[in-house]
Design a protein around this motif. Structure first.
Motif, mmCIF file in Angstrom:
data_model
loop_
_atom_site.group_PDB
_atom_site.id
_atom_site.type_symbol
_atom_site.label_atom_id
_atom_site.label_comp_id
_atom_site.label_asym_id
_atom_site.label_seq_id
_atom_site.Cartn_x
_atom_site.Cartn_y
_atom_site.Cartn_z
ATOM 1 N N TYR A 1 0.859 -1.179 0.000
ATOM 2 C CA TYR A 1 0.000 0.000 0.000
ATOM 3 C C TYR A 1 0.896 1.229 0.000
ATOM 4 O O TYR A 1 1.894 1.288 0.736
ATOM 5 N N GLY B 1 2.767 0.066 3.881
ATOM 6 C CA GLY B 1 3.132 -1.270 4.347
ATOM 7 C C GLY B 1 2.808 -2.338 3.323
ATOM 8 O O GLY B 1 2.081 -2.104 2.353
ATOM 9 N N GLU C 1 0.855 -7.802 5.293
ATOM 10 C CA GLU C 1 1.059 -7.488 6.705
ATOM 11 C C GLU C 1 0.062 -6.449 7.233
ATOM 12 O O GLU C 1 -0.198 -6.395 8.424
ATOM 13 N N VAL C 2 -0.460 -5.614 6.338
ATOM 14 C CA VAL C 2 -1.366 -4.529 6.718
ATOM 15 C C VAL C 2 -2.728 -4.795 6.089
ATOM 16 O O VAL C 2 -2.835 -5.021 4.884
ATOM 17 N N GLN C 3 -3.757 -4.767 6.894
ATOM 18 C CA GLN C 3 -5.112 -4.940 6.391
ATOM 19 C C GLN C 3 -5.580 -3.655 5.701
ATOM 20 O O GLN C 3 -5.065 -2.571 5.959
ATOM 21 N N GLN D 1 -6.535 -0.761 8.000
ATOM 22 C CA GLN D 1 -5.375 -0.076 8.574
ATOM 23 C C GLN D 1 -4.704 0.820 7.531
ATOM 24 O O GLN D 1 -4.254 1.923 7.845
ATOM 25 N N ALA D 2 -4.638 0.348 6.296
ATOM 26 C CA ALA D 2 -4.030 1.138 5.220
ATOM 27 C C ALA D 2 -4.826 2.406 4.971
ATOM 28 O O ALA D 2 -4.252 3.478 4.751
#
Length: 176
Positions: free
Chosen positions: A46, A65, A69-71, A74-75
């Motif tokens: 992202y 990220g 690793e990053v949903q 969260q992004a």
């Protein structure tokens, strides 16, 4: 590089693109302006692309990220924070303030007028001798257990007076 139109991302879409899209392909989120998913040969990431709100405001890219690793949620949150910083005219890539190393803190501390020359020389000796292991460590990365262990080593090697004096020096630098 293949460009696509903006569309509202879902986590399922992101997972599918990571498996099926060709490396170099970019996808734009319609919900979070500036958020992109960039697919690479081993995965995806992202990124937020935006313009700094200042004179000559240039476009910058901020890595949020890896997509594995990053949903997505969260992004989007991170992208919104970056977008707000850009609107304020801040460059999120630059650290807000730099934390000095122990050596840099000492160099600044001994410039004070309220210290005697003897005290300044003692502090310099502490950093050359017992505290030399900590010289290049940023002050905010000093850990309690590390300092405690160092105090015990100095006590064993040089005695309790030298150990306590070294810790007083370190405490003065830390509190400054």
């Amino acid at each position: 590089m293949v460009w696509t139109m903006a569309q509202k991302f879902t986590q399922a879409m992101v997972d599918r693109w990571l498996r099926e899209a060709e490396p170099g392909q970019q996808f734009y989120d319609a919900e979070a302006k500036g958020l992109r998913l960039v697919v690479g040969s081993t995965g995806g990431a992202y990124r937020h692309v935006g313009r700094i709100n200042c004179r000559g405001g240039r476009y910058i890219t901020i890595n949020i990220g890896r997509a594995d690793e990053v949903q997505l949620r969260q992004a989007r949150t991170a992208s919104a924070e970056v977008r707000l910083a850009l609107k304020r005219g801040e460059d999120p890539r630059k650290p807000v303030s730099s934390v000095p190393t122990v050596q840099e803190a000492l160099d600044r501390y001994v410039l004070r007028d309220d210290l005697t020359e003897r005290t300044k020389e003692f502090y310099r000796e502490c950093l050359k001798g017992p505290l030399s292991k900590l010289r290049h460590i940023p002050m905010d990365l000093l850990e309690r257990e590390e300092v405690r262990t160092l105090h015990e080593e100095i006590t064993r090697d040089r005695g309790p007076y030298r150990a306590n004096g070294s810790m007083r020096c370190l405490r003065a630098l830390y509190n400054d």
